[in-house]
Design an enzyme around this catalytic site. Sequence first.
Site, PDB file in Angstrom:
ATOM      1  CB  THR A 142     -31.848  55.014   8.883  1.00 41.85           C
ATOM      2  OG1 THR A 142     -30.545  54.432   8.976  1.00 41.85           O
ATOM      3  CG2 THR A 142     -32.401  54.787   7.488  1.00 41.85           C
ATOM      4  CG  ASP A 144     -27.109  53.010   8.638  1.00 43.02           C
ATOM      5  OD1 ASP A 144     -25.941  53.430   8.666  1.00 43.02           O
ATOM      6  OD2 ASP A 144     -27.657  52.473   9.616  1.00 43.02           O
ATOM      7  CD  GLU A 247     -20.495  50.667  11.600  1.00 41.13           C
ATOM      8  OE1 GLU A 247     -19.904  51.129  12.600  1.00 41.13           O
ATOM      9  OE2 GLU A 247     -21.737  50.653  11.485  1.00 41.13           O
ATOM     10  CG  LEU A 302     -18.259  63.230  16.294  1.00 37.07           C
ATOM     11  CD1 LEU A 302     -16.815  63.543  15.954  1.00 37.07           C
ATOM     12  CD2 LEU A 302     -18.856  64.340  17.139  1.00 37.07           C
TER      13      LEU A 302
END
Length: 411
Positions: A142, A144, A247, A302
Amino acid sequence: MGMRNIIVGQSGGPTSVINSSLAGVYKTAIERGFDKVYGMLHGIQGFLDEQYVDLSTQIHSDMDIELLKRTPSAFLGSCRYKLPEIHEDMEIYEKIFGILDKLEIEAFIYIGGNDSMDTIKKLSDYAIVKGHKQKFLGVPKTIDNDLALTDHTPGFGSAAKYIGASTKEVIRDALGLTYKKEMITIIEVMGRNAGWLTGATALAKTEECEGPDLIYLPEVPFDIDAFLSKIKDLLKEKKSIIVAVSEGIKLPDGRYVCELSGGGDYVDAFGHKQLTGTAAYLANFLGAEIGCKTRAVEFSTLQRSASHMASRVDINEAFMVGGAAVKAADEGDSGKMVVIDRVSDDPYMSAAGIYDVHKIANNEKTVPREWLNETADYVTEEFINYIEPLIQGDYPPFMVNGLPQHLVLKK
C-alpha cells in the site's frame, strides 16, 4: 503424490512496485520446487468466478521477470471485495476451498493492504476450523503506509519519491508564474486516515527549494479559520504559497473537508468514502476570502502508477517480501503477513519478518503526533529521517522508442 501448486492474487489499490512482489512470489516458488504458480485474475473476486492463469504462460524468462518488476498497476488485475464473516455465508468459503482443492493448491498468497489482510485472516481461520491444509500468507502492499507492525510498506517509498519530486516541480512552476500578483497552490495527496504520503511533500525542501509552506495531515483535525489566518500572514512575506493537504483531512466535527463541496458520496465495499475535491474546495475558499489567484493540484493516481520514478530500495524490498511469503508457506506458516523490519539506518538495511495477520488486519498505523510540529502544519526532522532511506536509488525502465516498456497479461 499430488501436485505442489501455489496461487497468488493482488487486491486493493495498485502501486508502482506491486508486480515486483508478484515477481518475487513467482521466482521463489519455482526455485523451491512448486509445480505450478497460478495467478488469480482480479483477486479473490475473480477467483470465485474461477478466473485464474498459469503464470508460466506469461513469464518465460528472467527478462520477463525484470520487466514485471518495472511494470506499474496490478499485472493480474485487482479488486475491492470484502469476504463475509464465516458464520454469515459458509457457502462462499466452501466454494473457495473447492476450487483450491481442484487446483491442488498448497499455498495461497495475497498481495494487498489492510482489507486484503482481512481476507487472509478469514481464509486461514476457516482452514483451521474445517481442517484444510492450505497455507495462507499475506504480502504487504500500500502506498498509504498504514499497515501495522511493519516498519513501512512496499509501494510507499516509490510514491513518496514521486511526491517529493513532483512537489519540487510544482513549486518551481509556481515561482515562475508569480511576479506582481500573489498565487496560492494547494496540492492534494492521497491519504484517508494516515498522512504518510502528504508528509512526503516535505522531501521537496532541499538546498535549492524551500519546500511547501504548510502541510496538513488527517491525524489532526483541520481548523479552517486558523488555516485562513496563516495564509494571510504568509502572504505578507511572499507572493507564492504552497500548501500540501491529505485528501482525508477532517473538520473538528468529523466531516471530511471534501464533503463541503459535495464530495465523498460514493462508498466502496469496505465502507470507505471516495475522497476527492479537498484541494479544489480550499483553493476556491481562499480565492473567495482573499481575492488572489489560486489553483488546485491533485497528484491522484500518478502517485501509485509512476513506475518510471520507482525507488530501487522499494522495488527490491517488494521483491523480497514476495519471496519471503512463499518461503514461509513452504515451511508451514499460515495466517501470517510478511513485514519489513528496519535493521539499520546508517547504512540503511532491512530484512523480512513475519507476524500473525490477526494483529494486522483492520488496524491502521498513523503518523505519530510527535512527528508533527506543535501547530500540526508541518512534519518534523524525525519524519524526514524515517522516510529518506526509502526513496533512494533508481530502477531505470527498459525504454522502447523513448517510452518505458511493460509486461502485459496475455489472456
